[in-house]
Enzyme design. Sequence first.
Site, PDB file in Angstrom:
ATOM      1  N   ASN A   9      67.930 -28.201 -18.856  1.00  8.44           N
ATOM      2  CA  ASN A   9      69.298 -27.898 -19.261  1.00  8.44           C
ATOM      3  C   ASN A   9      70.226 -28.883 -18.533  1.00  8.44           C
ATOM      4  O   ASN A   9      70.251 -28.919 -17.291  1.00  8.44           O
ATOM      5  CB  ASN A   9      69.624 -26.457 -18.863  1.00  8.44           C
ATOM      6  N   ASP A  16      74.258 -28.490 -30.396  1.00  6.30           N
ATOM      7  CA  ASP A  16      74.039 -27.235 -31.128  1.00  6.30           C
ATOM      8  C   ASP A  16      75.356 -26.464 -31.213  1.00  6.30           C
ATOM      9  O   ASP A  16      76.029 -26.288 -30.199  1.00  6.30           O
ATOM     10  CB  ASP A  16      72.996 -26.374 -30.399  1.00  6.30           C
TER      11      ASP A  16
HETATM   12  C1  LIG Z   1      71.480 -30.673 -33.139  1.00  3.60           C
HETATM   13  S1  LIG Z   1      70.471 -31.505 -31.989  1.00  3.60           S
HETATM   14  C2  LIG Z   1      71.138 -33.167 -32.048  1.00  3.60           C
HETATM   15  C3  LIG Z   1      70.142 -34.187 -31.600  1.00  3.60           C
HETATM   16  C4  LIG Z   1      70.667 -35.629 -31.502  1.00  3.60           C
HETATM   17  N1  LIG Z   1      71.672 -35.761 -30.476  1.00  3.60           N
HETATM   18  C5  LIG Z   1      71.190 -36.146 -32.816  1.00  3.60           C
HETATM   19  O1  LIG Z   1      72.411 -36.400 -32.920  1.00  3.60           O
HETATM   20  O2  LIG Z   1      70.371 -36.340 -33.738  1.00  3.60           O
HETATM   21  C6  LIG Z   1      71.043 -30.936 -30.390  1.00  3.60           C
HETATM   22  C7  LIG Z   1      70.030 -31.206 -29.288  1.00  3.60           C
HETATM   23  O3  LIG Z   1      70.581 -30.807 -28.021  1.00  3.60           O
HETATM   24  C8  LIG Z   1      69.568 -30.143 -27.265  1.00  3.60           C
HETATM   25  N2  LIG Z   1      70.259 -29.296 -26.266  1.00  3.60           N
HETATM   26  C9  LIG Z   1      70.993 -28.180 -26.518  1.00  3.60           C
HETATM   27  N3  LIG Z   1      71.515 -27.668 -25.381  1.00  3.60           N
HETATM   28  C10 LIG Z   1      71.098 -28.492 -24.378  1.00  3.60           C
HETATM   29  C11 LIG Z   1      71.306 -28.488 -22.967  1.00  3.60           C
HETATM   30  N4  LIG Z   1      72.041 -27.547 -22.374  1.00  3.60           N
HETATM   31  N5  LIG Z   1      70.738 -29.473 -22.233  1.00  3.60           N
HETATM   32  C12 LIG Z   1      69.976 -30.436 -22.827  1.00  3.60           C
HETATM   33  N6  LIG Z   1      69.747 -30.487 -24.168  1.00  3.60           N
HETATM   34  C13 LIG Z   1      70.298 -29.536 -24.940  1.00  3.60           C
HETATM   35  C14 LIG Z   1      68.787 -29.383 -28.319  1.00  3.60           C
HETATM   36  O4  LIG Z   1      67.506 -28.992 -27.903  1.00  3.60           O
HETATM   37  C15 LIG Z   1      68.750 -30.411 -29.453  1.00  3.60           C
HETATM   38  O5  LIG Z   1      67.643 -31.286 -29.337  1.00  3.60           O
END
Ligand SMILES: C[S@@+](CC[C@H](N)C(=O)[O-])C[C@H]1O[C@@H](n2cnc3c(N)ncnc32)[C@H](O)[C@@H]1O
Length: 209
Positions: free
Chosen positions: A87, A113
Site C-alpha cells: 500500500n 481505483d
Molecule cells: C485502475 S488501476 C490503474 C492501473 C494503471 N495506473 C493504469 O493507468 O493503467 C489502479 C491500480 O492501483 C492499484 N492500487 C490501488 N490502491 C493502491 C494503493 N493504496 N497502493 C498501491 N497501489 C494501489 C490497484 O491495485 C490497481 O492496480
Amino acid sequence: MRQHVNPLSRNFNEIERVPFLIEMFGDPKLKLHLDIGCASGEFLFDLALVNTSWNYLGIEIREKLVKTAKLKVREGEIKNLYFVFGNAHNILNDVNSQFIIKNLKSISFNFPDPWFKKRHHKRRVIQPEFINILSNSLQKGALIFVKTDVKDLFDYMDWTISSNFNFKTIDKKDFNFIGSFNPNQLKTNREKYVIDNQLNIFERIYIKI
Ligand SMILES: C[S@@+](CC[C@H](N)C(=O)[O-])C[C@H]1O[C@@H](n2cnc3c(N)ncnc32)[C@H](O)[C@@H]1O
C-alpha cells in the site's frame, strides 16, 4: 485475479524494506519518477526503455503483478526500473522510506481505483494525510500528475491536493512535457482503454512550491 484490493486491510500493515537507491538502480543519481498504482508496470517498462536518463519506481498493491514485473526487470536486465509491493500510503509513510520522497522529481497517479461508494472513499489512494506526507518531504518544484476518467474522483483528488497550500496547479497547455518523466506522452493501459472507448479524461499537474 481479484481486481480490487482493499488497501486498508491489515494484510498490508507490514511492509517490505524499500532498498536504497543504489540497490534499486544502476545509476542512483538519475532523475527519479514514482508511479503509484502501476498495476503490471507496462507503462513504466515503456518509459524506462525509452528514457534512459530517468529512473522509474512503481508501487503496486497487487503482489502477483509486482512479482511478475520484478522478474521481467531481472530478465531484461533493466537498470532504471524498480517495483515495490504494498500500500503506497504505508510504504511512503514509513520513516525508512522518506529518502524516496525527498529524491523524487515527480509522481503520477494514473486512473486510481475510484471506490464509488461514499463509505469506501477512505480507500482512495489520494487522502489528505497522504498529501501532507508528500508535501512535507517533496522538494520544491516536484510535480504530481493526476489522471482519471471518473469526474467525481477527479474533483475529490483535485480538492484534496489543492487544499494543501504547498501545491499549485500548472496548466497543461503551459507545461513542457519534453523535460518531464514522460516526454513522448506515452499512455497507460487504462488510458488506452479510455481513449478507445471515447470516455473523458480528467487530468491535472501540480507543483510543490
Ligand atoms: C485502475 S488501476 C490503474 C492501473 C494503471 N495506473 C493504469 O493507468 O493503467 C489502479 C491500480 O492501483 C492499484 N492500487 C490501488 N490502491 C493502491 C494503493 N493504496 N497502493 C498501491 N497501489 C494501489 C490497484 O491495485 C490497481 O492496480
